[in-house]
Design a protein around this motif. Sequence first.
Motif, PDB file in Angstrom:
ATOM      1  N   UNK A  24      10.238  34.724  26.068  1.00 56.32           N
ATOM      2  CA  UNK A  24       9.742  36.088  25.868  1.00 56.32           C
ATOM      3  C   UNK A  24       8.725  36.142  24.718  1.00 56.32           C
ATOM      4  N   UNK A  25       7.797  37.065  24.819  1.00 50.67           N
ATOM      5  CA  UNK A  25       6.733  37.179  23.824  1.00 50.67           C
ATOM      6  C   UNK A  25       7.298  37.448  22.435  1.00 50.67           C
ATOM      7  N   UNK A  26       8.344  38.267  22.347  1.00 49.26           N
ATOM      8  CA  UNK A  26       8.919  38.597  21.041  1.00 49.26           C
ATOM      9  C   UNK A  26       9.486  37.354  20.347  1.00 49.26           C
ATOM     10  N   UNK A  27       9.807  36.327  21.112  1.00 52.70           N
ATOM     11  CA  UNK A  27      10.305  35.087  20.543  1.00 52.70           C
ATOM     12  C   UNK A  27       9.196  34.042  20.403  1.00 52.70           C
ATOM     13  N   UNK A  28       8.254  34.059  21.313  1.00 53.59           N
ATOM     14  CA  UNK A  28       7.181  33.064  21.298  1.00 53.59           C
ATOM     15  C   UNK A  28       6.277  33.203  20.077  1.00 53.59           C
ATOM     16  N   UNK A  29       5.928  34.425  19.707  1.00 49.87           N
ATOM     17  CA  UNK A  29       5.005  34.627  18.584  1.00 49.87           C
ATOM     18  C   UNK A  29       5.577  34.084  17.277  1.00 49.87           C
ATOM     19  N   UNK A  30       6.817  34.415  16.902  1.00 54.56           N
ATOM     20  CA  UNK A  30       7.353  33.824  15.673  1.00 54.56           C
ATOM     21  C   UNK A  30       7.504  32.303  15.744  1.00 54.56           C
ATOM     22  N   UNK A  31       7.864  31.779  16.911  1.00 49.52           N
ATOM     23  CA  UNK A  31       8.010  30.328  17.054  1.00 49.52           C
ATOM     24  C   UNK A  31       6.663  29.625  16.893  1.00 49.52           C
ATOM     25  N   UNK A  32       5.639  30.164  17.518  1.00 52.54           N
ATOM     26  CA  UNK A  32       4.302  29.594  17.398  1.00 52.54           C
ATOM     27  C   UNK A  32       3.834  29.654  15.952  1.00 52.54           C
ATOM     28  N   UNK A  33       4.063  30.780  15.299  1.00 52.51           N
ATOM     29  CA  UNK A  33       3.649  30.934  13.904  1.00 52.51           C
ATOM     30  C   UNK A  33       4.375  29.954  12.990  1.00 52.51           C
ATOM     31  N   UNK A  34       5.678  29.817  13.180  1.00 54.53           N
ATOM     32  CA  UNK A  34       6.472  28.924  12.340  1.00 54.53           C
ATOM     33  C   UNK A  34       6.076  27.464  12.547  1.00 54.53           C
ATOM     34  N   UNK A  35       5.915  27.051  13.793  1.00 54.28           N
ATOM     35  CA  UNK A  35       5.522  25.666  14.059  1.00 54.28           C
ATOM     36  C   UNK A  35       4.122  25.364  13.531  1.00 54.28           C
ATOM     37  N   UNK A  36       3.214  26.319  13.665  1.00 49.95           N
ATOM     38  CA  UNK A  36       1.862  26.136  13.140  1.00 49.95           C
ATOM     39  C   UNK A  36       1.892  26.005  11.626  1.00 49.95           C
ATOM     40  N   UNK A  37       2.669  26.858  10.961  1.00 46.94           N
ATOM     41  CA  UNK A  37       2.789  26.789   9.506  1.00 46.94           C
ATOM     42  C   UNK A  37       3.372  25.451   9.059  1.00 46.94           C
TER      43      UNK A  37
END
Length: 58
Positions: A24-37
């Motif tokens: 889900x988008x609500x989970x994908x955005x934080x995961x993408x942000x955290x992995x990128x960081x």
Amino acid sequence: MHLFFLSNIAPIFVAGDQSKPLVPVWLAIPCIALLTFLCCAITTKIVSYVPGSKWIIG
């Protein structure tokens, strides 16, 4: 630096179909942000060991 990682991490969660992402988008955005960081932080740490890196990292 984040653009180098973001372009590789985001397709993992989207899987090529933006209308039906893997998570889900609500989970994908934080995961993408955290992995990128995390990737950027690790890369910065590794580059800091290179002689003369203060001119690259700042």
